[in-house]
Design a protein around this motif. Structure first.
Motif, PDB file in Angstrom:
ATOM      1  N   ARG A  19      -1.642  -7.863   6.718  1.00 46.84           N
ATOM      2  CA  ARG A  19      -2.934  -7.433   6.186  1.00 46.84           C
ATOM      3  C   ARG A  19      -3.421  -8.289   5.030  1.00 46.84           C
ATOM      4  O   ARG A  19      -4.588  -8.525   4.883  1.00 46.84           O
ATOM      5  N   GLY A  20      -2.534  -8.652   4.153  1.00 46.39           N
ATOM      6  CA  GLY A  20      -2.954  -9.386   2.963  1.00 46.39           C
ATOM      7  C   GLY A  20      -2.398  -8.783   1.695  1.00 46.39           C
ATOM      8  O   GLY A  20      -2.100  -9.495   0.749  1.00 46.39           O
ATOM      9  N   ILE A  21      -2.248  -7.451   1.675  1.00 50.52           N
ATOM     10  CA  ILE A  21      -1.564  -6.836   0.539  1.00 50.52           C
ATOM     11  C   ILE A  21      -0.358  -6.061   1.085  1.00 50.52           C
ATOM     12  O   ILE A  21      -0.434  -5.430   2.134  1.00 50.52           O
ATOM     13  N   LYS A  22       0.745  -6.182   0.381  1.00 44.23           N
ATOM     14  CA  LYS A  22       2.013  -5.636   0.857  1.00 44.23           C
ATOM     15  C   LYS A  22       1.947  -4.136   1.122  1.00 44.23           C
ATOM     16  O   LYS A  22       2.520  -3.636   2.096  1.00 44.23           O
ATOM     17  N   GLU A  23       1.260  -3.393   0.259  1.00 42.40           N
ATOM     18  CA  GLU A  23       1.172  -1.942   0.443  1.00 42.40           C
ATOM     19  C   GLU A  23       0.579  -1.588   1.804  1.00 42.40           C
ATOM     20  O   GLU A  23       1.086  -0.697   2.495  1.00 42.40           O
ATOM     21  N   MET A  24      -0.489  -2.278   2.172  1.00 45.21           N
ATOM     22  CA  MET A  24      -1.113  -1.973   3.463  1.00 45.21           C
ATOM     23  C   MET A  24      -0.270  -2.500   4.629  1.00 45.21           C
ATOM     24  O   MET A  24      -0.256  -1.890   5.698  1.00 45.21           O
ATOM     25  N   ASP A  25       0.453  -3.590   4.426  1.00 41.81           N
ATOM     26  CA  ASP A  25       1.399  -4.040   5.454  1.00 41.81           C
ATOM     27  C   ASP A  25       2.401  -2.926   5.746  1.00 41.81           C
ATOM     28  O   ASP A  25       2.665  -2.610   6.905  1.00 41.81           O
ATOM     29  N   LEU A  26       2.962  -2.348   4.693  1.00 38.27           N
ATOM     30  CA  LEU A  26       3.972  -1.306   4.857  1.00 38.27           C
ATOM     31  C   LEU A  26       3.386  -0.037   5.473  1.00 38.27           C
ATOM     32  O   LEU A  26       4.003   0.572   6.348  1.00 38.27           O
ATOM     33  N   ILE A  27       2.217   0.360   5.012  1.00 38.50           N
ATOM     34  CA  ILE A  27       1.593   1.581   5.518  1.00 38.50           C
ATOM     35  C   ILE A  27       1.170   1.418   6.974  1.00 38.50           C
ATOM     36  O   ILE A  27       1.562   2.202   7.845  1.00 38.50           O
ATOM     37  N   LEU A  28       0.361   0.402   7.257  1.00 40.93           N
ATOM     38  CA  LEU A  28      -0.149   0.225   8.622  1.00 40.93           C
ATOM     39  C   LEU A  28       0.920  -0.309   9.574  1.00 40.93           C
ATOM     40  O   LEU A  28       0.997   0.130  10.722  1.00 40.93           O
ATOM     41  N   GLY A  29       1.735  -1.235   9.097  1.00 37.26           N
ATOM     42  CA  GLY A  29       2.809  -1.760   9.941  1.00 37.26           C
ATOM     43  C   GLY A  29       3.826  -0.691  10.289  1.00 37.26           C
ATOM     44  O   GLY A  29       4.276  -0.595  11.432  1.00 37.26           O
ATOM     45  N   GLY A  30       4.173   0.118   9.297  1.00 40.28           N
ATOM     46  CA  GLY A  30       5.104   1.217   9.558  1.00 40.28           C
ATOM     47  C   GLY A  30       4.540   2.215  10.550  1.00 40.28           C
ATOM     48  O   GLY A  30       5.235   2.670  11.464  1.00 40.28           O
TER      49      GLY A  30
END
Length: 91
Positions: A19-30
């Protein structure tokens, strides 16, 4: 010709984790890892619509800091409910 389901799932998972920011990577990727395989087409459409939004807005909506637009609210609520146990927040 429409995109094969397996290709769509791989594309959505890749976009969710990059995504570009780690928080959203973790939320959406998870969420993608836990839910995409069994998701129906309507859920995939809704997830794709959510991912078209900016990370800043998404984080605000998913974390409950701001209200999501009506057309995205159901999917944002599903994503938020899915991530809360991971963050140690009750549902």
């Amino acid at each position: 010709m429409s995109e094969p389901r397996e290709t769509r799932l791989k594309r959505l998972r890749l976009r969710a984790w990059h995504r570009g920011i780690k928080e959203m990577d973790l939320i959406l990727g998870g969420w993608a890892d836990r839910n995409l395989a069994q998701a129906d087409d309507a859920t995939l459409d809704a997830f794709e619509a959510v991912m078209a939004e900016s990370d800043h807005d998404l984080y605000q909506w998913v974390s409950g800091q701001a209200e999501a637009p009506a057309e995205l609210a159901e999917m944002v609520t599903r994503i938020g409910a899915d991530m809360r146990p991971t963050l140690g927040r009750g549902a």
